[in-house]
Write a protein that holds these residues in place. Sequence first.
Motif, mmCIF file in Angstrom:
data_model
loop_
_atom_site.group_PDB
_atom_site.id
_atom_site.type_symbol
_atom_site.label_atom_id
_atom_site.label_comp_id
_atom_site.label_asym_id
_atom_site.label_seq_id
_atom_site.Cartn_x
_atom_site.Cartn_y
_atom_site.Cartn_z
ATOM 1 N N SER A 35 -11.620 -6.319 -0.001
ATOM 2 C CA SER A 35 -10.320 -6.986 0.027
ATOM 3 C C SER A 35 -10.326 -8.254 0.868
ATOM 4 C CB SER A 35 -9.251 -6.023 0.556
ATOM 5 O OG SER A 35 -9.544 -5.647 1.897
ATOM 6 N N LYS A 108 -4.961 -6.041 8.647
ATOM 7 C CA LYS A 108 -3.568 -5.878 8.241
ATOM 8 C C LYS A 108 -2.730 -5.139 9.279
ATOM 9 C CE LYS A 108 -4.624 -6.115 3.317
ATOM 10 N NZ LYS A 108 -4.550 -5.439 1.998
ATOM 11 N N SER A 143 -2.735 2.132 0.972
ATOM 12 C CA SER A 143 -1.700 1.136 1.255
ATOM 13 C C SER A 143 -0.302 1.749 1.176
ATOM 14 C CB SER A 143 -1.806 -0.038 0.276
ATOM 15 O OG SER A 143 -1.723 0.409 -1.069
ATOM 16 N N SER A 146 0.303 3.829 4.242
ATOM 17 C CA SER A 146 0.471 2.948 5.401
ATOM 18 C C SER A 146 1.875 2.345 5.439
ATOM 19 C CB SER A 146 -0.566 1.822 5.353
ATOM 20 O OG SER A 146 -1.883 2.348 5.348
ATOM 21 N N LEU A 147 2.352 1.886 4.299
ATOM 22 C CA LEU A 147 3.675 1.274 4.233
ATOM 23 C C LEU A 147 4.778 2.293 4.525
ATOM 24 C CD1 LEU A 147 3.149 -1.005 1.113
ATOM 25 C CD2 LEU A 147 3.420 -1.750 3.479
ATOM 26 N N ARG A 189 1.717 -8.318 5.270
ATOM 27 C CA ARG A 189 0.263 -8.291 5.159
ATOM 28 C C ARG A 189 -0.197 -7.484 3.941
ATOM 29 N NH1 ARG A 189 -2.746 -11.911 7.226
ATOM 30 N NH2 ARG A 189 -4.482 -10.485 7.704
ATOM 31 N N HIS A 190 0.692 -6.625 3.433
ATOM 32 C CA HIS A 190 0.353 -5.813 2.262
ATOM 33 C C HIS A 190 1.021 -6.335 0.982
ATOM 34 C CE1 HIS A 190 -1.079 -2.892 5.228
ATOM 35 N NE2 HIS A 190 -1.705 -2.279 4.248
ATOM 36 N N ASN A 193 -1.073 -5.925 -1.996
ATOM 37 C CA ASN A 193 -1.175 -4.501 -2.347
ATOM 38 C C ASN A 193 0.082 -4.016 -3.051
ATOM 39 O OD1 ASN A 193 -2.608 -5.030 0.435
ATOM 40 N ND2 ASN A 193 -3.726 -3.336 -0.518
ATOM 41 N N GLU A 202 -3.644 -1.021 -8.088
ATOM 42 C CA GLU A 202 -4.072 -0.954 -6.691
ATOM 43 C C GLU A 202 -5.366 -0.143 -6.558
ATOM 44 O OE1 GLU A 202 -4.105 -2.281 -4.094
ATOM 45 O OE2 GLU A 202 -3.315 -1.240 -2.348
#
Length: 210
Positions: A35, A108, A143, A146-147, A189-190, A193, A202
């Motif tokens: 990435s 990120k 991702s 994480s979000l 930052r994502h 994604n 993804e």
Amino acid sequence: MERIICLAAGYLCGLFQTGYIYGKLHGIDIRSYGSGNSGSTNALRVMGKKAGLTVFVGDFLKTVIPCFITRLLFKDQPELMYVYMLYTGLGVILGHNFPFYLGFKGGKGIAATAGIIFSIDWRLTVICLSCFILLVAVTRYVSLGSLVASVILLVWDAVQNLRGAYGLIPGRLEFTAVTAVITVMAFWRHRANIGRLLKGTENKVGAKKQ
């Protein structure tokens, strides 16, 4: 002044680019693969499980340690101690995401955000970790997990703020505001994604990128 010091100290800690250093020790610039960032997920995908775990632990600890030091330094100011910890954590994220000596091209900030979550409250840690593991196990999208964890952080802090927890009195609005900045940073930052998640393209954990 305390806020500026916490931000600056956090930024300096964030400059310790675990993924970049680990990659260089193995003869590659991690930012040139996968990435293109130096975070733990990309390290996992490009260099394997050992690399991913090592980078995550390094980025996690570089937030936990300065946040712990901040807690000790400002323990006599319980009404603002957690606010200062958030500023320290935000500084680490900024240093991790935008290291000046690497052309502002870093990671990120999710492992660093995990360090903030751990530093704030063990109950929050359990909730975020459980949701993250469940989502990644079901969808295989790191991702997404994480979000969702970053959103839980914001909701948790807002609720605790309303309850008057953590001794916050003069710093209540500021506490939620800094948390919101951390969450927005994660989404920003994502953003690539998120676009791929919406399109169903993804990258899934376990799928190695060349």
